[in-house]
Design an enzyme around this catalytic site. Structure first.
Site, PDB file in Angstrom:
ATOM      1  N   CYS A 230       0.845  -1.194   0.000  1.00 50.75           N
ATOM      2  CA  CYS A 230       0.000   0.000   0.000  1.00 50.75           C
ATOM      3  C   CYS A 230       0.883   1.248   0.000  1.00 50.75           C
ATOM      4  CB  CYS A 230      -0.899  -0.010   1.235  1.00 50.75           C
ATOM      5  SG  CYS A 230      -1.917   1.486   1.390  1.00 50.75           S
TER       6      CYS A 230
ATOM      7  N   CYS B 148      -7.448  -5.391 -18.768  1.00 50.28           N
ATOM      8  CA  CYS B 148      -8.469  -4.393 -18.412  1.00 50.28           C
ATOM      9  C   CYS B 148      -7.878  -2.995 -18.269  1.00 50.28           C
ATOM     10  CB  CYS B 148      -9.206  -4.800 -17.132  1.00 50.28           C
ATOM     11  SG  CYS B 148      -8.254  -4.572 -15.618  1.00 50.28           S
TER      12      CYS B 148
ATOM     13  N   CYS C  64      -7.258  -0.750   1.563  1.00 54.40           N
ATOM     14  CA  CYS C  64      -6.269  -1.301   2.484  1.00 54.40           C
ATOM     15  C   CYS C  64      -6.912  -1.379   3.864  1.00 54.40           C
ATOM     16  CB  CYS C  64      -5.032  -0.406   2.517  1.00 54.40           C
ATOM     17  SG  CYS C  64      -3.824  -0.866   3.770  1.00 54.40           S
TER      18      CYS C  64
ATOM     19  N   HIS D  22      -7.969   3.698  -0.827  1.00 47.31           N
ATOM     20  CA  HIS D  22      -8.671   3.099  -1.971  1.00 47.31           C
ATOM     21  C   HIS D  22      -7.647   2.469  -2.911  1.00 47.31           C
ATOM     22  CE1 HIS D  22     -11.508   2.638  -5.279  1.00 47.31           C
ATOM     23  NE2 HIS D  22     -10.645   3.264  -6.058  1.00 47.31           N
TER      24      HIS D  22
ATOM     25  N   HIS E  40     -11.008  -2.176  -7.376  1.00 46.43           N
ATOM     26  CA  HIS E  40     -12.208  -3.010  -7.244  1.00 46.43           C
ATOM     27  C   HIS E  40     -11.847  -4.469  -7.453  1.00 46.43           C
ATOM     28  CE1 HIS E  40     -13.877   0.991  -8.029  1.00 46.43           C
ATOM     29  NE2 HIS E  40     -14.901   0.558  -7.311  1.00 46.43           N
TER      30      HIS E  40
ATOM     31  N   ASP F   7     -14.505 -12.584 -11.964  1.00 48.16           N
ATOM     32  CA  ASP F   7     -14.328 -13.116 -13.314  1.00 48.16           C
ATOM     33  C   ASP F   7     -12.867 -13.456 -13.602  1.00 48.16           C
ATOM     34  OD1 ASP F   7     -13.210 -10.604 -13.486  1.00 48.16           O
ATOM     35  OD2 ASP F   7     -14.507  -9.898 -15.100  1.00 48.16           O
TER      36      ASP F   7
ATOM     37  N   ARG G 113     -10.515 -11.242  -9.584  1.00 53.43           N
ATOM     38  CA  ARG G 113      -9.647 -10.299 -10.297  1.00 53.43           C
ATOM     39  C   ARG G 113      -9.639  -8.998  -9.507  1.00 53.43           C
ATOM     40  NH1 ARG G 113     -11.095  -6.389 -14.355  1.00 53.43           N
ATOM     41  NH2 ARG G 113     -13.126  -7.399 -14.441  1.00 53.43           N
TER      42      ARG G 113
ATOM     43  N   CYS H 256      -8.576  -5.587  -9.409  1.00 53.68           N
ATOM     44  CA  CYS H 256      -8.201  -4.589 -10.409  1.00 53.68           C
ATOM     45  C   CYS H 256      -7.716  -3.358  -9.628  1.00 53.68           C
ATOM     46  CB  CYS H 256      -9.434  -4.297 -11.251  1.00 53.68           C
ATOM     47  SG  CYS H 256      -9.151  -3.302 -12.699  1.00 53.68           S
TER      48      CYS H 256
END
Length: 168
Positions: free
Chosen positions: A83, A101, A132, A138, A141, A145, A153, A155
């Site tokens: 982090c 992505c 965290c 932040h 997400h 999938d 995943r 992301c």
């Protein structure tokens, strides 16, 4: 014109990462990381002094970096992703994969409880935000999938993480 094109690309990329989760977020397990915040900034002024403008925008204001621009997107070095807000270990390089992505993707957190999940209904989508567990920063997400046996995943914004290489 460039600004408009950038906004369109950001919206399209967010839609690509915007699938609805099939499950509700798991309950966060209280860990030592969530209990020991003595050395972390506590006020927004302290966070602004500690973080760069981009880091503050993403970690504290829940922003998102432009897709395909993050320094860790194509990063393949072995080590630990941490982090940027507090240095907590989050993801091992062994869990990183290319999800196409536009953001770095991981299939599992390094240890249960280092990531907190909450429902995010912003931008007209239902997603699961990841932060965290130690500092609340932040990260991005998580979606269900993923291509590995975890089915996940994560992301993640490159700006919200750091990296510690494996010492040789």
């Amino acid at each position: 014109m460039k600004k408009m094109l950038g906004l369109v690309l950001l919206f399209v990329s967010l839609q690509a990462c915007g699938q609805e989760p099939k499950q509700t977020p798991k309950q966060t397990i209280a860990t030592t990381a969530t209990k020991t915040m003595e050395n972390l900034p506590k006020t927004e002024a302290e966070w602004k002094a500690k973080l760069t403008e981009d880091e503050y925008y993403i970690l504290r204001q829940k922003g998102t970096e432009r897709p395909y621009t993050g320094k860790f997107l194509m990063h393949t070095e072995k080590g630990m992703y941490t982090c940027r807000g507090c240095g907590a270990p989050l993801f091992s390089s062994d869990s990183k994969f290319d999800s196409h992505c536009g953001w770095p993707s991981f299939d599992k957190e390094v240890k249960a409880g280092v990531i907190k999940e909450t429902v995010d209904n912003t931008l007209g989508m239902r997603r699961t935000e990841i932060t965290c567990a130690k500092c609340g920063g932040h990260l991005g997400h998580v979606f269900d999938d993923g291509p590995t046996d975890t089915g996940l995943r994560y992301c993640v914004n490159s700006v919200s993480i750091g990296f510690e290489a494996v010492k040789k």
